[in-house]
Design an enzyme around this catalytic site. Structure first.
Site, PDB file in Angstrom:
ATOM      1  N   ASP A 483      43.546   3.705 -17.028  1.00 37.59           N
ATOM      2  CA  ASP A 483      43.505   3.181 -15.776  1.00 37.59           C
ATOM      3  C   ASP A 483      45.158   2.422 -15.172  1.00 37.59           C
ATOM      4  O   ASP A 483      45.355   2.300 -14.286  1.00 37.59           O
ATOM      5  CB  ASP A 483      42.516   2.050 -15.617  1.00 37.59           C
ATOM      6  CG  ASP A 483      41.347   2.532 -15.118  1.00 37.59           C
ATOM      7  OD1 ASP A 483      41.192   3.660 -14.489  1.00 37.59           O
ATOM      8  OD2 ASP A 483      40.387   1.901 -15.299  1.00 37.59           O
TER       9      ASP A 483
HETATM   10  C1  BGC Z   1      37.859   1.203 -17.974  1.00 38.67           C
HETATM   11  C2  BGC Z   1      37.900   2.614 -18.409  1.00 38.67           C
HETATM   12  C3  BGC Z   1      39.458   2.871 -18.881  1.00 38.67           C
HETATM   13  C4  BGC Z   1      40.032   2.030 -19.836  1.00 38.67           C
HETATM   14  C5  BGC Z   1      41.387   2.117 -20.076  1.00 38.67           C
HETATM   15  C6  BGC Z   1      38.443   0.355 -18.922  1.00 38.67           C
HETATM   16  O1  BGC Z   1      38.508  -1.050 -18.261  1.00 38.67           O
HETATM   17  O2  BGC Z   1      36.514   0.933 -17.730  1.00 38.67           O
HETATM   18  O3  BGC Z   1      37.630   3.596 -17.496  1.00 38.67           O
HETATM   19  O4  BGC Z   1      39.549   4.407 -19.585  1.00 38.67           O
HETATM   20  O5  BGC Z   1      39.693   0.514 -19.044  1.00 38.67           O
HETATM   21  O6  BGC Z   1      42.307   1.827 -19.124  1.00 38.67           O
END
Ligand code: BGC
Length: 811
Positions: A483
């Site tokens: 993200d």
């Molecule tokens: C999110 C995921 C994401 C991960 C890495 C998590 O907090 O829920 O969707 O893939 O972070 O960024």
């Protein structure tokens, strides 16, 4: 240092010291009514949606930590104490908290009075039961006063924390006998209410917070409790609470049981009122009557225990590693249920108002949950797919109450669609239910737009093909699985969200090697599904695209020793030896290794060796290296974190399994196991001081080698780590993998393991599998027998439903 121990027989973690380094919590309920509960009885309850239907109030990140909960105050003589130690923090002679499967039992002892609190949400019930047992262990008769306490949240947890000009005038309650009803806004647009009851006559009550505590007192010192005198207040506005007051007399050796119920009900609009202004309470009365005796409560508790016996019986292992067995048999599976229910919405790190159900998150959660309750997995797949758009893109999140896509977050994360293929194929392999593919599923929940679920998979696959960049690799969009890799954001405004802001995307060359690897894995899976359905043309088309992607990866995604991570907006490499920082990343190397890309040419092996050399550390595998030491506007949030934390070189436990599975592709069982053990929480129990969070569940992140305090974990419970680790240990290390035709047996273990046994319920039959390793191998099945008869390959076929069989495997 340890703060408790595992009781595997009862499937509990027993906390013996209330001063844990962080509140260690548990979850109650797994259908519609949910509660979070800490080891000192902090936490809150909600119905379906932690944002829109919050029942009780909780104060995140407060001083002191863990403020708000369901509290009991015992006043005897001059002293006041709480069985869970908090909030009074009066020293106890004995304290114990047992977190179990869907229940928590807290016991405190003071002045020869033992108070035991059992909290659980019975199956199919919209209420939390609190069974309070008081035992007089002294030789004298005891007279004590008991006060209960919860604070009502005004339903919407977000506005409850901010709109005080309104909130302080709207609060309304009703008190009838021993039941306190919360009915704020019921007079207008709401048709639901909450209640807090006790199964005995009370000698007083309070519903006005200020009267109960005194304006300047904390949870630890309510004025009414200190004085031993309830005020019998009926709240009008301000902050409504619910507190019962009971006087209890106990002969020596005697005990008394009280049953409290914290519940929620909804009425049809035409049935809202009993009389003018008085709510229709018939549903609450009915629920209360279901739990008004100790016997009824004990039966409901036994049913909950039996329910978990059944669920956890679907996969059981016996190895020589006790710490592994307790994770696989108990806690990891339990955590998978919790992540399935909550996605990333409500924990002690997720406020319940920030995020709903994640498209990618919930799909990944399925791979650890589908063997538990396939029917619920099915429903979830359809809910998720219903938030997709006709071009395959989708809302990043949806709200569990409405099941509608969350507009505030929007979409544009280009990995999202692919996870639907992962989740759906996992479901079909587990169940054989190809029929799900015919279910009519809308786009964006728009009635009339329904197409068969299968078409959703097609548009998911095509979304990647239709969004490729200059190298033929997938465009990243707002971000991929990471993200925080926001390559089109270019934000210099701290008030902008990294994830929802896309300041540039026109003409972007930002491509993701992580999506590329994921595409190859999911594409092959989708092609196999098509083949099974007789859609040979489609399978061919898909594999052509997959092969092209493999070529693009080899040609433009290989950096010489490992796979690149991405190309940025301008087409510059990320995750390359040419970069000064962030030269190598875990995600692309994980997915490309899982896909076996360049296996023959030695690429996979080289990439995983580079991961070992550059990313591995004492506590796990970090996400990238070297960590970013400054903010790079062209990379976004990833570089906003201090080195060693979160997506900037933290040990992001979620993606460690991708490397582990990659290692099993190479057959390196020793390394796979070494990595697995490093992040497995039961192996960190002895360093709980450092690790900080619960030793019975996975955390999203452990601080990496560049951090100030490597090994310190954060964000426990709601993480894809749970599903991925269960998937990895069960299917790739222990190697019992569901497939369309039966159970594939393909272990990849450390050579020192001599044997283990797995019991797996699959498609209605029970497989007792013994794996023997006389030659101390890591991988490769030499022989398998099914009920004594040899079978020729390593797929144990499907059996007639209801049968049991013995499978013996020799490596
Ligand atoms: C999110 C995921 C994401 C991960 C890495 C998590 O907090 O829920 O969707 O893939 O972070 O960024």
């Amino acid at each position: 240092m340890q703060y408790g121990f595992f009781d595997d027989v009862r499937r509990e973690y027993v906390i013996t010291n209330p001063r844990t380094p962080w509140p260690w919590i548990n979850y109650l309920g797994n259908e519609d009514f949910f509660s979070l509960i800490s080891n000192t009885a902090g936490g809150y309850s909600f119905y379906k949606d932690a944002k829109f239907r919050r029942l009780t109030r909780y104060r995140y990140n407060n001083v002191p930590m863990d403020s708000g909960g369901r509290y009991f105050y015992i006043r005897e003589g001059g002293s006041v104490w709480s069985p869970g130690w908090k909030p009074c923090k009066t020293d106890l002679e004995y304290y114990e908290c047992r977190h179990g499967m869907g229940y928590t039992r807290i016991t405190g002892l003071k002045n020869n009075l033992e108070a035991e609190l059992l909290f659980f949400v019975p199956l199919q019930t919209r209420a939390e039961v609190q069974k309070v047992t008081l035992r007089n262990t002294s030789r004298e008769t005891k007279k004590l006063q008991l006060f209960s306490f919860v604070e009502w949240c005004l339903w919407n947890a977000a506005t409850d924390m901010e709109n005080f000009q309104r909130n302080f005038s709207t609060g309304e309650v009703e008190v009838e006998g021993s039941v306190i009803y919360h009915k704020t806004e019921y007079r207008e647009r709401r048709n639901h209410y909450a209640y807090y009851s006790v199964n005995q006559p009370v000698q007083g009550f309070d519903t006005d917070r200020e009267s109960f505590f005194g304006l300047y007192n904390g949870f630890d010192d309510p004025q009414t409790v200190r004085e031993g005198k309830p005020r019998n207040t009926v709240a009008h506005g301000w902050s409504p609470i619910a507190s019962h007051y009971l006087e209890v007399e106990l002969e020596p050796g005697n005990s008394r049981e009280l049953i409290f119920l914290l519940g929620y009900e909804e009425n049809e609009p035409e049935e809202k009122w009993e009389s003018k202004g008085i709510i229709n309470k018939s549903k609450a009365r009915e629920t209360i009557s279901r739990f008004n005796s100790v016997e009824k409560v004990d039966n409901a508790f036994a049913a909950l225990r039996a329910y978990w016996d059944q669920l956890l019986g679907n996969f059981r292992v016996k190895t020589e590693e006790e710490k592994l067995d307790r994770m696989v048999n108990i806690w990891n599976q339990y955590q998978c249920m919790i992540t399935f229910c909550f996605s990333r919405s409500a924990s002690y790190f997720e406020s319940g108002i920030g995020r709903g159900m994640g498209f990618r998150d919930s799909n990944q959660d399925l791979i650890g949950f589908v063997h538990q309750i396939p029917e619920r997995a099915r429903e979830r797949i359809i809910d998720i797919a219903s938030t997709q758009f006709p071009d395959g893109s989708c809302y990043h999140q949806y709200q569990p109450l409405t099941k509608k896509g969350n507009n505030e977050i929007g979409g544009g994360f280009n990995d999202d669609p692919l996870w639907l293929i992962l989740g759906t194929t996992a479901y079909i392999k587990e169940t054989g239910d190809f029929g799900i593919l015919d279910a009519a599923v809308p786009f964006d929940n728009e009635p009339g737009s329904e197409v068969p679920l299968f078409d959703h998979l097609t548009v998911s696959f095509d979304h990647v093909i239709n969004n490729r960049g200059p190298h033929g690799l997938p465009l990243i969009g707002r971000a991929d699985w990471n993200d925080c890799l926001n390559l089109n954001c270019f934000s210099d405004d701290p008030n902008e969200s990294f994830q929802t802001t896309e300041n540039r995307s026109e003409g972007s060359k930002a491509e993701s090697l992580m999506i590329a690897g994921l595409f190859v894995v999911c594409g092959r899976d989708y092609a196999e599904l098509c083949r099974r359905l007789g859609k040979i043309e489609e399978a061919r088309r898909v594999l052509t695209h997959v092969d092209r992607m493999v070529e693009a990866i080899k040609q433009h995604g290989w950096d010489g020793e490992w796979f690149l991570r991405a190309y940025d907006y301008f087409g510059n490499k990320i995750g390359s030896k040419e970069n000064e920082e962030g030269q190598i990343f875990i995600e692309s190397n994980g997915w490309c290794s899982m896909a076996g890309i360049g296996l023959e040419e030695g690429m996979t092996e080289k990439a995983l060796n580079a991961v070992k050399e550059r990313l591995d550390c004492e506590h796990g595998i970090v996400l990238n290296n070297p960590a970013y030491s400054q903010y790079y506007i062209e990379y976004g949030e990833i570089s906003s974190y201090p080195p060693g934390y979160k997506e900037n070189a933290g040990i992001f436990c979620h993606n460690n399994p991708w490397i582990i599975i990659g290692e099993t592709v190479l057959g390196r069982g020793d390394r796979a196991w070494e990595y697995f053990r490093k992040i497995c929480p039961s192996y960190s129990e002895a360093i709980s001081d450092l690790h900080k969070v619960e030793p019975y569940v996975y955390a999203q992140m452990i601080a990496g080698k560049d951090a100030f305090r490597p090994g310190e974990a954060k964000n426990s419970w709601l993480t894809g780590t749970a599903a991925w680790n269960f998937y990895t240990i069960s299917q790739y290390i222990l190697g019992i993998r569901p497939s369309y035709d039966g159970l594939i047996i393909d272990p990849c273990i450390p050579p020192e393991w001599e044997h283990y046994r797995v019991t797996r319920r699959f498609r209605g039959s029970t497989y007792h599998i013994t794996v023997k390793n006389p030659e101390r191998r890591m991988k490769g099945v030499k022989a398998i027998t099914l009920n004594g008869e040899p079978i020729t390959d390593n797929v144990v076929p499907l059996l007639p439903a209801g049968s049991e069989c013995e499978v013996e495997v020799t490596l």
